[in-house]
Design an enzyme around this catalytic site. Structure first.
Site, PDB file in Angstrom:
ATOM      1  N   ASP A 209      -2.333   2.120   2.834  1.00 64.65           N
ATOM      2  CA  ASP A 209      -1.773   2.262   1.485  1.00 64.65           C
ATOM      3  C   ASP A 209      -2.875   2.609   0.485  1.00 64.65           C
ATOM      4  OD1 ASP A 209       0.121   2.065  -0.560  1.00 64.65           O
ATOM      5  OD2 ASP A 209      -0.307  -0.054  -0.885  1.00 64.65           O
TER       6      ASP A 209
ATOM      7  N   GLU B 145      10.357  -4.549  -3.932  1.00 61.23           N
ATOM      8  CA  GLU B 145       9.486  -3.623  -3.189  1.00 61.23           C
ATOM      9  C   GLU B 145       8.815  -4.351  -2.022  1.00 61.23           C
ATOM     10  OE1 GLU B 145       6.133  -2.158  -5.457  1.00 61.23           O
ATOM     11  OE2 GLU B 145       5.692  -0.574  -4.022  1.00 61.23           O
TER      12      GLU B 145
ATOM     13  N   ASP C 196       8.104   2.144  -1.195  1.00 59.69           N
ATOM     14  CA  ASP C 196       6.853   2.824  -1.555  1.00 59.69           C
ATOM     15  C   ASP C 196       6.383   3.479  -0.260  1.00 59.69           C
ATOM     16  OD1 ASP C 196       3.952   3.109  -1.637  1.00 59.69           O
ATOM     17  OD2 ASP C 196       3.984   1.975  -3.501  1.00 59.69           O
TER      18      ASP C 196
ATOM     19  N   ASP D  72      -3.141   4.905  -1.766  1.00 60.85           N
ATOM     20  CA  ASP D  72      -2.747   5.350  -3.102  1.00 60.85           C
ATOM     21  C   ASP D  72      -3.530   6.556  -3.604  1.00 60.85           C
ATOM     22  OD1 ASP D  72      -0.483   3.692  -3.908  1.00 60.85           O
ATOM     23  OD2 ASP D  72      -1.855   2.016  -3.705  1.00 60.85           O
TER      24      ASP D  72
ATOM     25  N   LYS E  89       6.224  -4.448   1.498  1.00 67.17           N
ATOM     26  CA  LYS E  89       4.908  -3.924   1.870  1.00 67.17           C
ATOM     27  C   LYS E  89       4.530  -4.418   3.255  1.00 67.17           C
ATOM     28  CE  LYS E  89       0.235  -3.453   0.041  1.00 67.17           C
ATOM     29  NZ  LYS E  89      -0.505  -3.228  -1.193  1.00 67.17           N
TER      30      LYS E  89
ATOM     31  N   HIS F  39       3.812   1.929   2.085  1.00 68.89           N
ATOM     32  CA  HIS F  39       3.997   0.555   2.542  1.00 68.89           C
ATOM     33  C   HIS F  39       4.631   0.405   3.922  1.00 68.89           C
ATOM     34  CE1 HIS F  39       3.676  -1.306  -1.748  1.00 68.89           C
ATOM     35  NE2 HIS F  39       2.688  -0.499  -1.446  1.00 68.89           N
TER      36      HIS F  39
ATOM     37  N   TRP G  77       7.250  -6.783  -7.233  1.00 63.28           N
ATOM     38  CA  TRP G  77       6.347  -6.678  -6.081  1.00 63.28           C
ATOM     39  C   TRP G  77       5.281  -7.753  -6.210  1.00 63.28           C
ATOM     40  CZ3 TRP G  77       1.021  -5.863  -5.972  1.00 63.28           C
ATOM     41  CH2 TRP G  77       0.485  -5.815  -4.674  1.00 63.28           C
TER      42      TRP G  77
ATOM     43  N   HIS H 138       8.688   4.532  -4.897  1.00 61.94           N
ATOM     44  CA  HIS H 138       7.339   4.750  -5.393  1.00 61.94           C
ATOM     45  C   HIS H 138       6.771   5.858  -4.533  1.00 61.94           C
ATOM     46  CE1 HIS H 138       6.152   0.728  -7.516  1.00 61.94           C
ATOM     47  NE2 HIS H 138       7.012   1.452  -8.210  1.00 61.94           N
TER      48      HIS H 138
ATOM     49  N   ASP I 264       3.330   6.192  -7.923  1.00 67.08           N
ATOM     50  CA  ASP I 264       2.492   4.994  -7.824  1.00 67.08           C
ATOM     51  C   ASP I 264       1.246   5.322  -7.020  1.00 67.08           C
ATOM     52  OD1 ASP I 264       1.382   2.511  -7.731  1.00 67.08           O
ATOM     53  OD2 ASP I 264       2.809   1.670  -6.303  1.00 67.08           O
TER      54      ASP I 264
HETATM   55  C1  RNT Z   1       1.109  -2.232  -4.499  1.00 67.27           C
HETATM   56  C2  RNT Z   1       2.468  -1.751  -4.898  1.00 67.27           C
HETATM   57  C3  RNT Z   1       2.777  -1.854  -6.354  1.00 67.27           C
HETATM   58  C4  RNT Z   1       1.599  -1.494  -7.237  1.00 67.27           C
HETATM   59  C5  RNT Z   1       1.949  -1.290  -8.683  1.00 67.27           C
HETATM   60  C6  RNT Z   1       0.744  -1.267  -9.552  1.00 67.27           C
HETATM   61  O1  RNT Z   1       0.830  -2.001  -3.175  1.00 67.27           O
HETATM   62  O2  RNT Z   1       2.645  -0.440  -4.472  1.00 67.27           O
HETATM   63  O3  RNT Z   1       3.900  -1.122  -6.642  1.00 67.27           O
HETATM   64  O4  RNT Z   1       0.967  -0.336  -6.792  1.00 67.27           O
HETATM   65  O5  RNT Z   1       2.875  -2.219  -9.081  1.00 67.27           O
HETATM   66 ZN    ZN Z   2       4.313   0.641  -5.173  1.00 70.23          ZN
END
Ligand code: RNT
Ligand code: ZN
Length: 416
Positions: A292, A222, A257, A294, A224, A260, A181, A284, A323
């Protein structure tokens, strides 16, 4: 209500709770090391800001600052979480001994030997991530940079990470999922959208030309949609990442993810869409609030739905990782709550009469399908969860938080 009573209630739905518990014990879930230290790692200036569009907010005291602290914190969490675990490491968590330091393009398996020891002693598998952010060589682009020297550095980093992933998999006797990523993108309207994508594609080609056994090392791409500071354009967009994986199925797998995508899109629905074409995918799991963000994973509707699709499509086809990173609350609690919630969602999914639900749909009986799905929501899930925790030798709900509070008083509060 006893476990036996709850089991009988589920049996009335045609579900065997013992079988669900046994299956859950075998499903690996990757615990991300980066919740413990706000994604900082050990190889760069701990006071430099995070880059690449990822951000932690909050400054709750007690962040792990050294490998020893992070390992100690992880040990507390591992004892509070049921189920089979892998540890998810980033390259920035390399451990340098005797004053040695290596830049990311020069990282070697030996820099992860202490982590191998940690995983072996605890029976964990290990996943890995090259770290294409928070480093002086981000210009700010990495694998898509027009500067060939920058791009070479990051390609070499990716190749080093393939070798490290192969080492981790061989040492631990379990596949290592290696996720690519980058935060590459632009804050404002670009003048050239194609160039960065062509360079990114070529960079991944070069990274994946490093030899590895695809049974052991599973590189992922990955995607986004956007990040802070890269609002207008992301090089590794959904179409880019998915197309790369689709055209290179013999070398890598796609990773989704659930933070994303646009907020009205759901990853639960994308799981069977991808699995109609890919033998395997990676996830993720996070909790996006409007973006995003988290946040810590909850036992919420979409987490449950993601797990229902994982179970229905085949748990062995989905590599599950967490994640998220919350720096505004106790980090061990954040880790534990999120991991336990994912386990709960998996158990909840394993306790669904999926064959019957499918038959009702195929028989066009949407009336009964709704009734059944709604009634399953109030089945005595808590008792089955308690039994699962008991069998895994970890505390039930209501019995683990004291441990975290005590650790905060004894250890975390004493960190500067
Ligand atoms: C970031 C991605 C990625 C990170 C990690 C730390 O938007 O989700 O996967 O969160 O690699
Ligand atoms: Zn991620």
């Amino acid at each position: 209500m006893s476990y036996q009573d709850a089991k009988a209630k589920y049996a009335a739905f045609g579900v065997d709770a013992d079988t669900a518990i046994e299956r859950l014990k075998t499903i690996p879930v990757s615990l991300h090391c980066w919740q413990g230290d706000d994604v900082r790692g050990f190889d760069t200036d701990p006071n430099a800001p995070l880059t690449g569009g990822i951000q932690t907010t909050g400054n709750y005291p007690g962040r792990a600052r050294t490998p020893q602290e992070l390992m100690a914190d992880l040990d507390v969490v591992l004892k509070l979480c049921p189920g089979r675990k892998k540890l998810n490491l980033h390259a920035s968590y390399a451990i340098f001994e005797d004053g040695e330091w290596a830049d990311r393009d020069k990282l070697e398996p030996k820099h992860f030997a202490p982590w191998v020891k940690f995983c072996k002693e605890r029976g964990l598998g290990c996943d890995f991530n090259p770290t294409f952010f928070s480093h002086p060589k981000c210009d700010p682009l990495t694998l898509s940079s027009p500067n060939e020297e920058t791009r070479r550095f990051w390609i070499d980093h990716g190749k080093a990470c393939i070798r490290i992933s192969q080492y981790l998999a061989e040492q631990l006797g379990q596949p290592c999922v290696m996720n690519i990523w980058t935060g590459d993108g632009f804050k404002d309207i670009p003048g050239d959208r194609m160039g960065p994508r062509e360079r990114y594609r070529d960079s991944i080609d070069q990274i994946l030309s490093e030899p590895y056994d695809f049974q052991l090392v599973k590189p992922c791409i990955e995607s986004k949609v956007f990040g802070i500071g890269v609002e207008a354009y992301t090089v590794g967009s959904a179409e880019f990442a998915l197309s790369y994986a689709a055209f290179n199925r013999d070398k890598c797998i796609p990773l989704m993810d659930n933070g994303h995508y646009h907020p009205t899109e759901v990853v639960s629905d994308k799981i069977p869409a991808l699995l109609a074409f890919f033998p395997e995918i990676a996830l993720h799991v996070t909790r996006p609030i409007r973006w995003d963000s988290d946040h810590v994973v909850l036992f919420d509707d979409e987490t449950k739905e993601i797990c229902r699709e994982i179970v229905r499509c085949g748990v062995e086809r989905v590599n599950i990782a967490l994640d998220y990173f919350d720096a505004s609350i106790n980090r061990l609690s954040a880790w534990t709550v999120g991991f336990r919630n994912l386990q709960k969602a998996l158990l909840f999914a394993l306790l669904q009469p999926n064959e019957e639900l499918k038959a009702l749909q195929d028989g066009d009986n949407w009336t009964k399908l709704m009734v059944l799905q709604e009634e399953l929501k109030t089945a005595p899930f808590g008792e089955i969860w308690d039994e699962y925790c008991r069998q895994c030798g970890v505390p039930a709900d209501g019995q683990w938080f004291d441990t975290v509070e005590q650790y905060e008083a004894d250890v975390l509060s004493k960190r500067g």
